[in-house]
Design a protein around this motif. Sequence first.
Motif, PDB file in Angstrom:
ATOM      1  N   LEU A 189       0.652  -0.973   0.208  1.00 21.61           N
ATOM      2  CA  LEU A 189       0.006  -0.033  -0.068  1.00 21.61           C
ATOM      3  C   LEU A 189       0.919   1.275   0.045  1.00 21.61           C
ATOM      4  O   LEU A 189       0.582   2.259  -0.631  1.00 21.61           O
ATOM      5  N   ALA A 190       1.983   1.230   0.540  1.00 18.05           N
ATOM      6  CA  ALA A 190       2.704   2.355   0.844  1.00 18.05           C
ATOM      7  C   ALA A 190       3.543   2.731  -0.733  1.00 18.05           C
ATOM      8  O   ALA A 190       3.549   3.684  -1.106  1.00 18.05           O
ATOM      9  N   ILE A 191       3.726   1.604  -1.329  1.00 16.53           N
ATOM     10  CA  ILE A 191       4.464   1.637  -2.748  1.00 16.53           C
ATOM     11  C   ILE A 191       3.217   2.088  -3.769  1.00 16.53           C
ATOM     12  O   ILE A 191       3.603   3.133  -4.393  1.00 16.53           O
ATOM     13  N   ARG A 192       2.121   1.701  -3.523  1.00 15.77           N
ATOM     14  CA  ARG A 192       0.930   2.441  -4.484  1.00 15.77           C
ATOM     15  C   ARG A 192       0.668   3.783  -4.241  1.00 15.77           C
ATOM     16  O   ARG A 192       0.527   4.432  -5.003  1.00 15.77           O
ATOM     17  N   ALA A 193       0.926   4.322  -2.786  1.00 11.71           N
ATOM     18  CA  ALA A 193       0.723   5.606  -2.336  1.00 11.71           C
ATOM     19  C   ALA A 193       1.939   6.430  -3.113  1.00 11.71           C
ATOM     20  O   ALA A 193       1.400   7.600  -3.790  1.00 11.71           O
ATOM     21  N   LEU A 204       7.888   2.946 -14.146  1.00 10.54           N
ATOM     22  CA  LEU A 204       7.703   1.317 -13.930  1.00 10.54           C
ATOM     23  C   LEU A 204       8.417   0.977 -12.574  1.00 10.54           C
ATOM     24  O   LEU A 204       9.789   1.306 -12.402  1.00 10.54           O
ATOM     25  N   PRO A 205       7.513   0.582 -11.573  1.00  9.46           N
ATOM     26  CA  PRO A 205       8.092   0.294 -10.138  1.00  9.46           C
ATOM     27  C   PRO A 205       8.922  -0.831 -10.105  1.00  9.46           C
ATOM     28  O   PRO A 205       8.571  -1.818 -10.850  1.00  9.46           O
ATOM     29  N   LEU A 206      10.086  -0.895  -9.520  1.00  9.38           N
ATOM     30  CA  LEU A 206      10.868  -1.849  -9.201  1.00  9.38           C
ATOM     31  C   LEU A 206      10.919  -1.862  -7.425  1.00  9.38           C
ATOM     32  O   LEU A 206      11.291  -0.940  -6.938  1.00  9.38           O
ATOM     33  N   PHE A 207      11.014  -3.110  -6.924  1.00 12.76           N
ATOM     34  CA  PHE A 207      10.845  -3.078  -5.446  1.00 12.76           C
ATOM     35  C   PHE A 207      11.753  -4.543  -5.072  1.00 12.76           C
ATOM     36  O   PHE A 207      11.555  -5.526  -5.660  1.00 12.76           O
ATOM     37  N   ALA A 208      12.929  -4.318  -4.217  1.00  7.42           N
ATOM     38  CA  ALA A 208      13.925  -5.088  -3.839  1.00  7.42           C
ATOM     39  C   ALA A 208      13.516  -5.174  -2.242  1.00  7.42           C
ATOM     40  O   ALA A 208      13.806  -4.428  -1.547  1.00  7.42           O
ATOM     41  N   GLY A 209      13.696  -6.663  -1.783  1.00  7.63           N
ATOM     42  CA  GLY A 209      13.384  -7.007  -0.415  1.00  7.63           C
ATOM     43  C   GLY A 209      14.068  -8.225  -0.139  1.00  7.63           C
ATOM     44  O   GLY A 209      13.896  -9.200  -1.174  1.00  7.63           O
ATOM     45  N   ASP A 210      13.850  -8.685   1.019  1.00  3.74           N
ATOM     46  CA  ASP A 210      14.437  -9.856   1.313  1.00  3.74           C
ATOM     47  C   ASP A 210      13.483 -10.801   2.309  1.00  3.74           C
ATOM     48  O   ASP A 210      14.083 -11.991   2.540  1.00  3.74           O
ATOM     49  N   ASP A 211      12.572 -10.151   2.844  1.00  5.44           N
ATOM     50  CA  ASP A 211      11.805 -10.822   3.900  1.00  5.44           C
ATOM     51  C   ASP A 211      10.342 -11.132   3.761  1.00  5.44           C
ATOM     52  O   ASP A 211       9.931 -10.611   2.388  1.00  5.44           O
ATOM     53  N   ALA A 220       2.576  -5.774  -5.396  1.00  3.68           N
ATOM     54  CA  ALA A 220       1.792  -4.505  -5.673  1.00  3.68           C
ATOM     55  C   ALA A 220       2.501  -4.061  -7.023  1.00  3.68           C
ATOM     56  O   ALA A 220       1.950  -3.600  -7.843  1.00  3.68           O
ATOM     57  N   VAL A 221       4.000  -4.063  -6.897  1.00  2.00           N
ATOM     58  CA  VAL A 221       4.744  -3.646  -8.061  1.00  2.00           C
ATOM     59  C   VAL A 221       4.555  -4.486  -9.293  1.00  2.00           C
ATOM     60  O   VAL A 221       4.473  -3.957 -10.483  1.00  2.00           O
ATOM     61  N   GLN A 222       4.546  -5.804  -9.159  1.00  2.00           N
ATOM     62  CA  GLN A 222       3.998  -6.762 -10.448  1.00  2.00           C
ATOM     63  C   GLN A 222       2.721  -6.503 -10.957  1.00  2.00           C
ATOM     64  O   GLN A 222       2.522  -6.462 -12.070  1.00  2.00           O
ATOM     65  N   ALA A 223       1.706  -6.003  -9.972  1.00  2.00           N
ATOM     66  CA  ALA A 223       0.447  -5.791 -10.322  1.00  2.00           C
ATOM     67  C   ALA A 223       0.322  -4.589 -11.299  1.00  2.00           C
ATOM     68  O   ALA A 223      -0.754  -4.289 -11.880  1.00  2.00           O
ATOM     69  N   MET A 224       1.368  -3.651 -10.995  1.00  2.00           N
ATOM     70  CA  MET A 224       1.427  -2.322 -11.793  1.00  2.00           C
ATOM     71  C   MET A 224       2.284  -2.406 -12.975  1.00  2.00           C
ATOM     72  O   MET A 224       2.629  -1.243 -13.671  1.00  2.00           O
ATOM     73  N   GLY A 225       2.578  -3.597 -13.450  1.00  2.00           N
ATOM     74  CA  GLY A 225       3.561  -3.600 -14.576  1.00  2.00           C
ATOM     75  C   GLY A 225       5.054  -3.838 -14.394  1.00  2.00           C
ATOM     76  O   GLY A 225       5.644  -4.006 -15.249  1.00  2.00           O
ATOM     77  N   GLY A 226       5.401  -3.642 -13.297  1.00  2.00           N
ATOM     78  CA  GLY A 226       6.816  -3.427 -12.576  1.00  2.00           C
ATOM     79  C   GLY A 226       7.479  -4.975 -12.204  1.00  2.00           C
ATOM     80  O   GLY A 226       6.843  -6.058 -12.587  1.00  2.00           O
ATOM     81  N   GLU A 227       8.617  -4.947 -11.447  1.00  2.00           N
ATOM     82  CA  GLU A 227       8.964  -6.288 -11.001  1.00  2.00           C
ATOM     83  C   GLU A 227       9.696  -6.180  -9.733  1.00  2.00           C
ATOM     84  O   GLU A 227       9.949  -5.146  -9.159  1.00  2.00           O
ATOM     85  N   GLY A 228       9.345  -7.457  -8.945  1.00  2.00           N
ATOM     86  CA  GLY A 228       9.956  -7.551  -7.629  1.00  2.00           C
ATOM     87  C   GLY A 228      11.320  -8.408  -7.812  1.00  2.00           C
ATOM     88  O   GLY A 228      11.294  -9.334  -8.601  1.00  2.00           O
ATOM     89  N   ILE A 229      12.302  -7.962  -6.774  1.00  2.00           N
ATOM     90  CA  ILE A 229      13.357  -8.645  -6.732  1.00  2.00           C
ATOM     91  C   ILE A 229      13.625  -9.287  -5.396  1.00  2.00           C
ATOM     92  O   ILE A 229      13.637  -8.449  -4.408  1.00  2.00           O
ATOM     93  N   LYS A 230      13.550 -10.580  -5.079  1.00  2.00           N
ATOM     94  CA  LYS A 230      13.757 -11.376  -3.656  1.00  2.00           C
ATOM     95  C   LYS A 230      15.198 -11.226  -3.538  1.00  2.00           C
ATOM     96  O   LYS A 230      15.808 -11.749  -4.446  1.00  2.00           O
ATOM     97  N   VAL A 231      15.759 -10.868  -2.567  1.00  2.00           N
ATOM     98  CA  VAL A 231      17.168 -10.812  -2.016  1.00  2.00           C
ATOM     99  C   VAL A 231      17.280 -11.953  -1.120  1.00  2.00           C
ATOM    100  O   VAL A 231      16.634 -12.324  -0.223  1.00  2.00           O
ATOM    101  N   GLY A 232      18.330 -13.051  -1.517  1.00  2.00           N
ATOM    102  CA  GLY A 232      18.527 -14.301  -0.737  1.00  2.00           C
ATOM    103  C   GLY A 232      17.595 -15.396  -1.178  1.00  2.00           C
ATOM    104  O   GLY A 232      16.674 -15.348  -2.245  1.00  2.00           O
ATOM    105  N   GLU A 233      17.304 -16.249  -0.280  1.00  2.00           N
ATOM    106  CA  GLU A 233      16.640 -17.658  -0.679  1.00  2.00           C
ATOM    107  C   GLU A 233      15.219 -17.616   0.166  1.00  2.00           C
ATOM    108  O   GLU A 233      14.794 -16.589   0.684  1.00  2.00           O
ATOM    109  N   GLY A 234      14.520 -18.599  -0.167  1.00  2.00           N
ATOM    110  CA  GLY A 234      13.149 -18.829  -0.078  1.00  2.00           C
ATOM    111  C   GLY A 234      12.029 -18.521  -0.905  1.00  2.00           C
ATOM    112  O   GLY A 234      12.127 -17.718  -1.977  1.00  2.00           O
TER     113      GLY A 234
END
Length: 275
Positions: A189-193, A204-211, A220-234
């Motif tokens: 929701l914060a990114i959408r705001a 075009l939104p890109l968001f990187a996070g690990d948890d 959220a970013v992928q629903a807006m046509g952007g990309e998510g980046i997972k840092v690490g495993e899981g």
Amino acid sequence: MHLSPSPSPSSASSRLPLPGSLPAIGPQTALFLDFDGTLADLAPEPDAVRLVSGVIPALLRLSGQLGGALAIVSGRRLADLDGFLSPLQLPLATEHGAQRRDVHGRIASLAEPDLSELARRATEFAAHHDGLRVEIKLAAVALHYRHAPELESLCLQLMQEAADQTPGVELLHGKFVFEVKPANVSKGLAIRAFMGEAPFSGRLPLFAGDDTTDEAGFAAVQAMGGEGIKVGEGATVARHRCASPDALREWLHAAFDGRSRETDDAPTATPESRP
């Protein structure tokens, strides 16, 4: 109490992709970055985290090249992030979106539930168990058990019971931490705001996070046509992955003309804010 709604990662692979598979940062990118475990390596204690040399100049350079469309989206408190990132004053979404500072420096507090009783119970519990740490924020309470992993089930029981008795909150499960936060806020929701405001809108939104707390942001970013980046495993809903915070920092350094690293971590100017 609501359990934190997060996208199911069951259909996503936990296999690390080949190097070079991360999306490009371009002139029309809106870049959103988590802090712990993403920009900064995880540390035994939250206060012990340190940014490696070159990160602050890289953020300064990237923010300028993106016209200010770079924000940090974190579970940390606003004052703590400003301390780590000084002298930068970037747009921030803190405490999982409970507070947000826009590109002009205006701060909005979206929720401040009464967590006094929950904080009291968590603090009393931690005082009787070595290795636990309670973090009391403006709109959240976190119980860290990194130094006492054998107490995980007891910590979960305490925080879940306390959350059940506190209206309007939900329980987040993070890396060696259970955190109670307002149910009506999330990183997504914060990114959408942010994406509804200049200079982020239309990009075009890109968001990187690990948890696991970052999964709502990836969705959220992928629903807006952007990309998510997972840092690490899981398992994750993000469509991209890098192996470590160091690999994520290399990606940031390589963006635009930033291939030659800077080492001065004390720039004298902050990025110019653009309407």
